[in-house]
Design an enzyme around this catalytic site. Structure first.
Site, PDB file in Angstrom:
ATOM      1  N   ASP A  23       0.776  -1.136  -0.278  1.00  0.00           N
ATOM      2  CA  ASP A  23      -0.151  -0.091  -0.159  1.00  0.00           C
ATOM      3  C   ASP A  23       0.951   1.285  -0.057  1.00  0.00           C
ATOM      4  OD1 ASP A  23      -2.057  -1.506  -0.214  1.00  0.00           O
ATOM      5  OD2 ASP A  23      -2.864  -1.287   1.948  1.00  0.00           O
ATOM      6  N   TYR A  26       2.182   1.960  -3.471  1.00  0.00           N
ATOM      7  CA  TYR A  26       1.082   2.350  -4.235  1.00  0.00           C
ATOM      8  C   TYR A  26       0.836   3.835  -3.997  1.00  0.00           C
ATOM      9  CZ  TYR A  26      -3.743   2.714  -5.966  1.00  0.00           C
ATOM     10  OH  TYR A  26      -4.652   3.129  -6.774  1.00  0.00           O
ATOM     11  N   ASP A  27       0.473   4.083  -2.666  1.00  0.00           N
ATOM     12  CA  ASP A  27       0.511   5.480  -2.308  1.00  0.00           C
ATOM     13  C   ASP A  27       1.474   6.642  -2.747  1.00  0.00           C
ATOM     14  OD1 ASP A  27      -0.987   4.734   1.240  1.00  0.00           O
ATOM     15  OD2 ASP A  27      -1.636   4.862  -0.904  1.00  0.00           O
ATOM     16  N   SER A  70      -8.393 -18.715  25.039  1.00  0.00           N
ATOM     17  CA  SER A  70      -8.322 -19.372  23.716  1.00  0.00           C
ATOM     18  C   SER A  70      -8.309 -20.723  23.599  1.00  0.00           C
ATOM     19  CB  SER A  70      -7.382 -18.783  22.798  1.00  0.00           C
ATOM     20  OG  SER A  70      -6.001 -18.941  23.626  1.00  0.00           O
ATOM     21  N   LEU A  71      -8.565 -21.519  22.590  1.00  0.00           N
ATOM     22  CA  LEU A  71      -8.235 -22.996  22.674  1.00  0.00           C
ATOM     23  C   LEU A  71      -7.225 -23.559  22.023  1.00  0.00           C
ATOM     24  CD1 LEU A  71     -11.852 -23.360  20.686  1.00  0.00           C
ATOM     25  CD2 LEU A  71     -11.454 -23.841  23.049  1.00  0.00           C
ATOM     26  N   GLU A 104     -18.824 -28.464  17.624  1.00  0.00           N
ATOM     27  CA  GLU A 104     -19.653 -27.310  16.949  1.00  0.00           C
ATOM     28  C   GLU A 104     -18.379 -26.833  16.089  1.00  0.00           C
ATOM     29  OE1 GLU A 104     -19.577 -24.454  20.258  1.00  0.00           O
ATOM     30  OE2 GLU A 104     -20.898 -25.549  21.370  1.00  0.00           O
ATOM     31  N   LYS A 106     -16.025 -24.267  14.197  1.00  0.00           N
ATOM     32  CA  LYS A 106     -15.058 -23.036  14.799  1.00  0.00           C
ATOM     33  C   LYS A 106     -15.447 -22.004  13.707  1.00  0.00           C
ATOM     34  CE  LYS A 106     -10.686 -21.727  16.856  1.00  0.00           C
ATOM     35  NZ  LYS A 106     -10.361 -20.780  15.930  1.00  0.00           N
ATOM     36  N   ASP A 108     -14.926 -18.577  11.865  1.00  0.00           N
ATOM     37  CA  ASP A 108     -13.832 -17.538  11.749  1.00  0.00           C
ATOM     38  C   ASP A 108     -14.234 -16.151  11.841  1.00  0.00           C
ATOM     39  OD1 ASP A 108     -11.076 -17.119  11.565  1.00  0.00           O
ATOM     40  OD2 ASP A 108     -10.945 -17.424   9.522  1.00  0.00           O
ATOM     41  N   ARG A 127     -12.408  -9.475  22.478  1.00  0.00           N
ATOM     42  CA  ARG A 127     -11.817 -10.301  23.403  1.00  0.00           C
ATOM     43  C   ARG A 127     -10.319  -9.615  23.946  1.00  0.00           C
ATOM     44  NH1 ARG A 127      -7.319 -14.090  22.133  1.00  0.00           N
ATOM     45  NH2 ARG A 127      -7.397 -15.448  23.832  1.00  0.00           N
ATOM     46  N   GLU A 162     -19.343 -15.414  18.620  1.00  0.00           N
ATOM     47  CA  GLU A 162     -18.760 -14.817  17.412  1.00  0.00           C
ATOM     48  C   GLU A 162     -19.243 -14.032  16.703  1.00  0.00           C
ATOM     49  OE1 GLU A 162     -15.784 -16.399  18.060  1.00  0.00           O
ATOM     50  OE2 GLU A 162     -14.556 -15.985  16.251  1.00  0.00           O
ATOM     51  N   TYR A 214     -22.162 -19.110  21.956  1.00  0.00           N
ATOM     52  CA  TYR A 214     -21.771 -20.623  22.230  1.00  0.00           C
ATOM     53  C   TYR A 214     -21.192 -20.738  23.599  1.00  0.00           C
ATOM     54  CZ  TYR A 214     -17.580 -18.514  20.504  1.00  0.00           C
ATOM     55  OH  TYR A 214     -16.188 -17.554  20.045  1.00  0.00           O
ATOM     56  N   LYS A 279     -15.953 -29.831  22.868  1.00  0.00           N
ATOM     57  CA  LYS A 279     -15.996 -29.628  24.175  1.00  0.00           C
ATOM     58  C   LYS A 279     -16.493 -30.527  24.903  1.00  0.00           C
ATOM     59  CE  LYS A 279     -17.244 -25.071  22.625  1.00  0.00           C
ATOM     60  NZ  LYS A 279     -18.060 -23.965  22.623  1.00  0.00           N
ATOM     61  N   LYS A 303      -8.196 -28.332  13.651  1.00  0.00           N
ATOM     62  CA  LYS A 303      -8.050 -27.461  12.645  1.00  0.00           C
ATOM     63  C   LYS A 303      -8.360 -28.285  11.544  1.00  0.00           C
ATOM     64  CE  LYS A 303      -6.773 -23.832  14.481  1.00  0.00           C
ATOM     65  NZ  LYS A 303      -7.080 -22.568  14.004  1.00  0.00           N
ATOM     66  N   CYS A 397      26.940 -10.586  12.963  1.00  0.00           N
ATOM     67  CA  CYS A 397      25.646 -10.099  13.171  1.00  0.00           C
ATOM     68  C   CYS A 397      25.180  -8.900  12.221  1.00  0.00           C
ATOM     69  CB  CYS A 397      25.463  -9.539  14.476  1.00  0.00           C
ATOM     70  SG  CYS A 397      23.977  -8.777  14.832  1.00  0.00           S
ATOM     71  N   CYS A 400      25.035  -5.524  14.258  1.00  0.00           N
ATOM     72  CA  CYS A 400      26.201  -5.066  14.925  1.00  0.00           C
ATOM     73  C   CYS A 400      27.393  -5.401  14.630  1.00  0.00           C
ATOM     74  CB  CYS A 400      26.111  -5.050  16.407  1.00  0.00           C
ATOM     75  SG  CYS A 400      26.347  -6.834  17.036  1.00  0.00           S
ATOM     76  N   CYS A 415      23.658 -13.685  18.172  1.00  0.00           N
ATOM     77  CA  CYS A 415      24.770 -12.483  18.442  1.00  0.00           C
ATOM     78  C   CYS A 415      24.840 -12.484  19.916  1.00  0.00           C
ATOM     79  CB  CYS A 415      24.202 -11.403  17.987  1.00  0.00           C
ATOM     80  SG  CYS A 415      24.934  -9.740  18.247  1.00  0.00           S
ATOM     81  N   CYS A 421      24.053  -4.354  20.975  1.00  0.00           N
ATOM     82  CA  CYS A 421      23.637  -4.813  19.570  1.00  0.00           C
ATOM     83  C   CYS A 421      22.171  -4.087  19.228  1.00  0.00           C
ATOM     84  CB  CYS A 421      23.257  -6.023  19.249  1.00  0.00           C
ATOM     85  SG  CYS A 421      22.568  -6.716  17.918  1.00  0.00           S
TER      86      CYS A 421
END
Ligand code: IVH
Length: 670
Positions: A23, A26-27, A70-71, A104, A106, A108, A127, A162, A214, A279, A303, A397, A400, A415, A421
């Site tokens: 972006d 582009y700008d 979280s899960l 259930e 999940k 997104d 959250r 959600e 949920y 669950k 997942k 490094c 440095c 390093c 550094c």
């Protein structure tokens, strides 16, 4: 030529969802175009306009009554089988006993906590970091599908779920954005989050947003609900939409069927799912299983298979992290992987590069599964150009220029120049100000780099004197009176910090959030930890033995802690900080409990409670669970086949408790 160029990038951006330049680049082209328009006002062409939907920092923050956690993720059926057997083991069920799970999808989207007081929707929080969320009430009130009141309510309740956008609404929104030459969203999740986390209520109102509930957070009265499946029905009776395709299952075979069914359905659903959530159904069991770190032991996200996209490695850069670790990063030809633009991926370390034989110029497959950070799945060797060379990590490094080192048994090259550094110093400062550490709004990577180069901030304590540079700061680009006031305010607010966050913010090797928490729970007071670490330099001291004896803290973590506190410049810096900030030490809340502050070893197989559950009950009651018996162990709790520990405990005259003694004590005294 310039217009042709802009048109090309517009097309790549809008129609192919695959911009070739950033972006910012582009700008810059558009700025040149603006100069041209000044000369020839009637060119009859408008480049796309940008509007920002970066997470806004101007929402006020409020504490969740109960943290929003979280899960943990599982990727294979083996991971899920492992989760089921661990849950059963914890609950002391037999491996062939049934344990009921609610499955259930999940979704997104963006998780939200809705707060109802006396039945009226009073506020809504994102959250955030799980402890504090952003107050987005006004935006949430525009969503028709969220009930504004509930019947027969408790005095107070947090309803959680959600916010998401249907796929067709998302596509229509992007078409409209293109028409209006506005930013195109890369996926429905970003569109939903961008619609909530911006300040213009009129924009949120236009967006078609949905909500499914949920779970619940805090609630003032007992609801007499005994399971997740009952809770979903209850939420439905309050007119909340609840997830579709929910199943109750009892074993891994039924999970396999559910997983397969959802995999087949996934592309036909009108909303994006990035996994399935399993669950434990019974609330009684959920309560016993409890939480570990930031996730419940009673649930897991499974997942779904990831997206794979081919691109090219244009270069490999090496970054120097806060502990001096050199991390190679592949700069990719920017590509959209399942709805997210990816232009950099970490290559972790040189062993990983060696293992996958990754080279500059290679065609590679990028994998992204849900919210997991994208990575290189494999190199497409057939496409490798002749004459390509193996990648070599730098001997010096890149920040440095001092010599780098790699220990034989470690994967990471380092390093060792410490805060001398520049990269390490800057990364340490970024970590110190980050969300789960001092959480200083307005002191992110960009500002820290700038202030470091201008010599305003070189070390942690300098942050708290930044206001002495106000007259210089105000002259910098992007710093107005108001933004500086806000920055000074958030620096001021950060001065009161919990023991565990303070410890985490110091950036000590191997001391992540959970280790910092464990140490804070065991030492209650920062000064206490500091003096114990000073004594622990002597490896024969009780202080050293106590440290390595803490469950989940080993010798190597203790060595890193000791050397951090032993270092003169670290210790000077800590002294300076202690003069400026106020550490909220752990309160010894569990003082009344029989086990509070007692050092306990658990051994052998227990009949009615698993060893894990005993440990978790002890920790909840303020005990310190340690792995080895020493002279200052208070109790040994033993089950069947206790091994050598029982005779050692007898020898050292340590009190011994049977499983029954323990159960009697928790029932009577805790
Ligand atoms: S339960 C204690 N159920 O996934 C954890 N989460 O990775 C309570 N999510 O932050 C979360 N669908 O935003 C739960 N059916 C579902 C979900 C779900 C989506 C999100 C949620 C959470 C994240 C955890």
């Amino acid at each position: 030529m310039l217009i042709k160029n802009i048109k090309l990038h517009d097309k790549l951006y809008h129609h192919e969802d695959n911009p070739f330049i950033t972006d910012d680049e582009y700008d810059k082209i558009c700025l040149k175009y603006d100069e041209l328009v000044n000369l020839y006002p009637d060119l009859g062409f408008t480049p796309r306009k940008q509007i920002g939907f970066k997470p806004k920092r101007q929402f006020s923050k409020l504490k969740h009554q109960k943290p929003m956690l979280s899960l943990n993720n599982g990727f294979s059926l083996d991971d899920i089988e492992n989760f089921i057997s661990k849950s059963k083991k914890f609950l002391s069920l037999k491996s062939d006993d049934d344990l009921e799970f609610v499955c259930e999808p999940k979704i997104d989207g963006l998780s939200i906590s809705l707060i109802y007081e006396n039945g009226q929707l009073k506020s809504a929080l994102t959250r955030g970091d799980g402890i504090f969320g952003e107050l987005v009430t006004e935006n949430i009130l525009t969503i028709k599908k969220i009930p504004k009141s509930i019947k027969n309510p408790p005095k107070f309740i947090e309803i959680r779920g959600e916010i998401f956008m249907f796929k067709n609404d998302f596509n229509n929104l992007n078409l409209k954005q293109i028409e209006n030459r506005l930013k195109v969203f890369s996926n429905p999740r970003n569109a939903a989050a961008g619609s909530i986390r911006q300040k213009n209520v009129a924009i949120t109102k236009e967006r078609k947003l949905n909500f499914v509930a949920y779970t619940i957070g805090d609630v003032s009265d007992e609801l007499k609900i005994k399971s997740q499946s009952e809770l979903l029905k209850f939420l439905k009776s309050w007119n909340f939409k609840i997830p579709e395709n929910v199943n109750c299952i009892k074993n891994i075979f039924e999970i396999k069927q559910y997983y397969q069914m959802m995999l087949n359905k996934r592309n036909n659903l009108n909303f994006e799912i990035d996994g399935l959530v399993y669950k434990v159904n019974s609330f009684e069991f959920q309560k016993r299983l409890g939480f570990i770190s930031r996730a419940p032991r009673w649930a897991i996200a499974h997942k779904l298979p990831s997206n794979l996209v081919e691109t090219i490695i244009e270069n490999i850069d090496v970054q120097v992290g806060r502990t001096g670790a050199l991390t190679p990063v592949a700069r990719l030809r920017k590509t959209n992987v399942g709805g997210v633009f990816v232009s950099n991926v970490s290559l972790h370390n040189e062993d990983e590069i060696e293992r996958k034989d990754i080279r500059i110029g290679d065609s590679v497959l990028i994998e992204r599964a849900g919210d997991v950070i994208p990575h290189i799945k494999k190199v497409i060797i057939e496409k490798r150009k002749l004459g390509s060379l193996k990648y070599q990590m730098p001997d010096y490094c890149p920040s440095c220029n001092t010599k780098t080192f790699k220990k034989e048994n470690e994967a990471v090259r380092r390093c060792i120049n410490g805060v001398n550094c520049q990269s390490q110093a800057i990364e340490k400062l970024i970590h110190f100000c980050s969300k789960n550490a001092f959480d200083i709004d307005g002191l992110g990577e960009r500002q820290i780099k700038l202030f470091y180069k201008q010599n305003f901030i070189k070390k942690f304590s300098d942050i708290f004197f930044l206001n002495s540079f106000k007259s210089k700061l105000i002259k910098l680009d992007g710093f107005g009176e108001l933004s500086l006031e806000n920055l000074f305010k958030s620096i001021e607010n950060s001065k009161s910090i919990s023991f565990e966050k303070f410890l985490f913010s110091l950036g000590i090797k191997q001391v992540g959030e959970s280790t910092a928490k464990l140490l804070a729970e065991n030492y209650i007071d920062f000064e206490n930890l500091k003096s114990e670490l000073a004594k622990a330099i002597n490896k024969n001291s009780n202080s050293y033995l106590n440290l390595i004896n803490i469950d989940q803290i080993g010798e190597s973590i203790v060595d890193d802690l000791i050397s951090f506190f032993e270092n003169q410049s670290n210790s000077n810096e800590i002294t300076k900080l202690l003069d400026i900030i106020k550490i909220q030490n752990k309160k010894d809340k569990k003082n009344n409990s029989f086990f509070s502050n007692k050092k306990i070893v658990v051994t052998g197989t227990l009949k009615s409670l698993s060893r894990e559950e005993v440990k978790s009950i002890l920790i909840k009651n303020g005990a310190k669970v340690i792995s080895q018996i020493s002279n200052n162990t208070d109790y040994l709790i033993y089950g069947e086949k206790p091994g050598k520990k029982i005779s050692l405990a007898k020898e050292k005259k340590i009190q011994i408790l049977t499983e029954n003694d323990f159960i009697n004590l928790i029932e009577k005294k805790l």
